[in-house]
Design a protein around this motif. Structure first.
Motif, PDB file in Angstrom:
ATOM      1  N   SER A  70      53.327 138.912 110.093  1.00 28.87           N
ATOM      2  CA  SER A  70      53.734 140.275 110.409  1.00 28.87           C
ATOM      3  C   SER A  70      52.766 141.200 109.680  1.00 28.87           C
ATOM      4  CB  SER A  70      55.163 140.523 109.932  1.00 28.87           C
ATOM      5  OG  SER A  70      55.485 141.888 110.047  1.00 28.87           O
ATOM      6  N   LEU A  71      52.101 142.093 110.429  1.00 29.53           N
ATOM      7  CA  LEU A  71      51.006 142.890 109.877  1.00 29.53           C
ATOM      8  C   LEU A  71      51.408 144.337 109.638  1.00 29.53           C
ATOM      9  CD1 LEU A  71      48.150 141.528 112.171  1.00 29.53           C
ATOM     10  CD2 LEU A  71      48.600 140.919 109.786  1.00 29.53           C
ATOM     11  N   ASP A  72      50.876 144.909 108.578  1.00 30.86           N
ATOM     12  CA  ASP A  72      51.027 146.324 108.290  1.00 30.86           C
ATOM     13  C   ASP A  72      49.794 147.038 108.829  1.00 30.86           C
ATOM     14  OD1 ASP A  72      50.929 148.890 107.032  1.00 30.86           O
ATOM     15  OD2 ASP A  72      52.318 148.155 105.504  1.00 30.86           O
ATOM     16  N   LEU A  73      49.987 147.900 109.814  1.00 26.61           N
ATOM     17  CA  LEU A  73      48.855 148.579 110.438  1.00 26.61           C
ATOM     18  C   LEU A  73      48.071 149.446 109.451  1.00 26.61           C
ATOM     19  CD1 LEU A  73      50.164 149.787 113.904  1.00 26.61           C
ATOM     20  CD2 LEU A  73      48.218 148.306 113.492  1.00 26.61           C
ATOM     21  N   THR A  74      48.744 150.037 108.494  1.00 31.59           N
ATOM     22  CA  THR A  74      48.094 151.001 107.608  1.00 31.59           C
ATOM     23  C   THR A  74      47.293 150.353 106.496  1.00 31.59           C
ATOM     24  OG1 THR A  74      50.066 151.151 106.225  1.00 31.59           O
ATOM     25  CG2 THR A  74      49.873 152.698 108.060  1.00 31.59           C
TER      26      THR A  74
END
Length: 323
Positions: A70-74
């Motif tokens: 699960s990736l954090d875009l920022t």
């Protein structure tokens, strides 16, 4: 029933931050900050030895181990990651079209990543051996760690591969097939999720593709239009569109229309993207590696101009949003 990944499994660590506010301003889309929690990446393990010891190294009948994140875009950080072990395909008796290769090094690569409307994650891989190329489709989720893998068959000739994949709104699968291991010519196919069988794209009026151009990175926008990239003869990566409501009067197939050349820092991209996906609100997001960086970069793409805005760097080979 295919295994499913639930949005709350990936969003449980979401925290509002100043970086999120910056992202909202960058892409001018207030809903993307909330949708960021549904961005998922996939990558192969760094070591080839991270396999299930109970499974032999039969690349024809075994899906590779991989990692869902699960990736954090920022920030590019990983909120949650899950190691998915290698597994044996469930259609062992299916004959596939292969041809022995004179010279070949065993390799495994992820060629496609998408999702169904119910949250099912779908990944495509190609394993290359001296016996030939082996494409597989894998359905999985993050919690159960029990992927369902199938060999893909029905190609026109031996050693053809699937080099891109897209899940439609009605859970059909469109694939980009290559006759030459990832280089032109390419052609569009449908993949039956029940048996991994490749068929023609007549059902969705999929068009013939230019034989001398690289066609890749299929993405479906919320309004039902298909987007992809073409690497043109002059070395520019161009965003193109396939509108289900626009067909050729001569062939009855969907028309491929040019949208815009992709640019970053006012320069046209000379290398193709690695992945392309739409957020639920309609923001186009791209994954690329422009400078041979150890990590790949995530960009927001302006569909009207083709301009790309850097968001973060991530350790993922492909990305997709959970609907």
């Amino acid at each position: 029933m295919y295994l499913r990944i639930k949005r709350r499994q990936f969003g449980q660590l979401v925290i509002a931050s100043a970086a999120t506010n910056m992202l909202v301003n960058l892409v001018k889309n207030k809903t993307l900050a909330q949708e960021a929690r549904s961005l998922v990446g996939v990558r192969l393990p760094a070591s080839k030895n991270q396999q299930n010891p109970k499974i032999s190294l039969d690349l024809e009948n075994t899906s590779p181990a991989f990692t869902l994140v699960s990736l954090d875009l920022t920030t590019g950080g990983e909120r949650l990651s899950t190691e998915i072990p290698a597994s044996i395909v469930d259609n062992l008796t299916t004959k596939i079209e292969t041809a022995k290769r004179a010279f070949s090094t065993e390799s495994s690569r992820i060629t496609g990543f998408t999702s169904f409307t119910d949250g099912t994650m779908v990944m495509l891989t190609v394993e290359t051996t001296q016996k030939g190329n082996h494409s597989k489709i894998i359905f999985t989720d993050n919690k159960s760690k029990k992927p369902k893998a199938k060999k893909i068959s029905g190609f026109k000739n031996g050693n053809h591969t699937i080099e891109g994949v897209l899940g439609t709104k009605n859970n059909k699968i469109i694939g980009i097939a290559s006759a030459n291991n990832g280089v032109p010519p390419f052609y569009l196919v449908m993949i039956d999720p029940k048996n991994g069988k490749v068929t023609s794209g007549d059902e969705l009026k999929l068009p013939e593709l230019p034989r001398n151009l690289r066609f890749s990175n299929l993405a479906l926008s919320p309004d039902g239009k298909f987007y992809a990239t073409i690497l043109t003869s002059d070395g520019r990566t161009t965003l193109v569109q396939l509108d289900p409501n626009k067909t050729s009067l001569l062939t009855g197939k969907l028309l491929i229309t040019t949208v815009a050349g992709l640019t970053y820092n006012r320069k046209y991209l000379s290398n193709d993207l690695l992945s392309l996906t739409f957020s639920p609100s309609g923001q186009l997001i791209a994954l690329a590696n422009l400078n041979n960086s150890p990590k790949n970069s995530v960009f927001a793409v302006d569909i009207k101009t083709g301009n790309m805005t850097l968001l973060s760097q991530v350790n993922a080979n492909k990305i997709a949003f959970i609907p």
